[in-house]
Design a protein around this motif. Sequence first.
Motif, PDB file in Angstrom:
ATOM      1  N   SER A 152       0.825  -1.210   0.000  1.00  0.00           N
ATOM      2  CA  SER A 152       0.000   0.000   0.000  1.00  0.00           C
ATOM      3  C   SER A 152       0.859   1.261   0.000  1.00  0.00           C
ATOM      4  O   SER A 152       0.560   2.228  -0.720  1.00  0.00           O
ATOM      5  N   LYS A 184      -6.221   1.985   2.569  1.00  0.00           N
ATOM      6  CA  LYS A 184      -5.018   2.219   3.359  1.00  0.00           C
ATOM      7  C   LYS A 184      -4.624   3.697   3.221  1.00  0.00           C
ATOM      8  O   LYS A 184      -4.560   4.226   2.108  1.00  0.00           O
ATOM      9  N   THR A 201      -4.809   4.627  -0.804  1.00  0.00           N
ATOM     10  CA  THR A 201      -5.029   3.680  -1.892  1.00  0.00           C
ATOM     11  C   THR A 201      -5.948   2.590  -1.382  1.00  0.00           C
ATOM     12  O   THR A 201      -6.156   2.451  -0.170  1.00  0.00           O
ATOM     13  N   TYR A 228      -6.170  -1.298  -1.019  1.00  0.00           N
ATOM     14  CA  TYR A 228      -5.418  -2.556  -1.095  1.00  0.00           C
ATOM     15  C   TYR A 228      -6.403  -3.691  -1.347  1.00  0.00           C
ATOM     16  O   TYR A 228      -7.412  -3.831  -0.641  1.00  0.00           O
TER      17      TYR A 228
END
Length: 284
Positions: free
Chosen positions: A187, A211, A218, A220
């Motif tokens: 991540s 994350k 982002t 994950y």
Amino acid sequence: MKLKRKIEVAVISDVHLGTYGCHAKQVLTYLNSIEPKTLVLNGDIVDIWQFSKRYFPKSHLRVIKKIIDMASEGTEVIYVTGNHDEMLRKFSNTSIGKISIVDKTILKLDGKKAWVFHGDVFDISIQNAKWLAKLGGYGYDMLILINRFVNWCLKSLGKEKYSLSKKIKNSVKGAIKYIHNFENVASDLAIENGYDYVICGHIHQPKMEIKKTKHGQTMYLNSGDWVENLTALEYQFKRWKIYNYSADKLSPFFADEDIKDMEVKDLIAAITIVDKPLKKASSD
């Protein structure tokens, strides 16, 4: 004729064809239930580490034949190499028709970017002691065999199935820490490089989680596996979801009739006949 679910992207990983733990029939059932524009095979699809001429059942060949058929019918198939099928890395960035072989790839989805790779690059035991990792693979395969016998006994007694490998993983603090670190490293790198999604396999732990760090965020995603969890990732209508074979109740889709009735020698012939030359795959 049953209608198939149309989806933009399907991601499966860690099928481990050629091992006793592989649920090839369930993989085939799943593939027959979907019609994706893109199918990503995110590593460890064929387990070359443990490949044996003595064990590669017809059902495992059917999975390969089905994937080839999907490509011939218009699905873009992206084979991202993993550690158990690392021998394919010598063919990275090549393609045959709609099938391409890569070490990693970037998918562009509705204005966002998904970074896809198997994840073994983070595994120090594989990078520095491959023989130890392979030995562990054989032990895992034996554990799956024992687990199948235990589950057969439990089923005979009318009790629920039990996963020995899951129990061991969940009870070992080191394994939990490794998985946590794996997710965070993947991540962090995705955030640093501006990817909206990071998609991995390798650790057999299906997951979908946002994350965040001080640099951004982002999503994950991990596609899990087809040994223990029987899971996949699906993208449609600008959303990701984890598909779970055991929990998602769908109408049963069995092997295509032409595949189901084929003999092993005919399946092998259908898989190995190539009428298009290898060419370099386009990369971002």
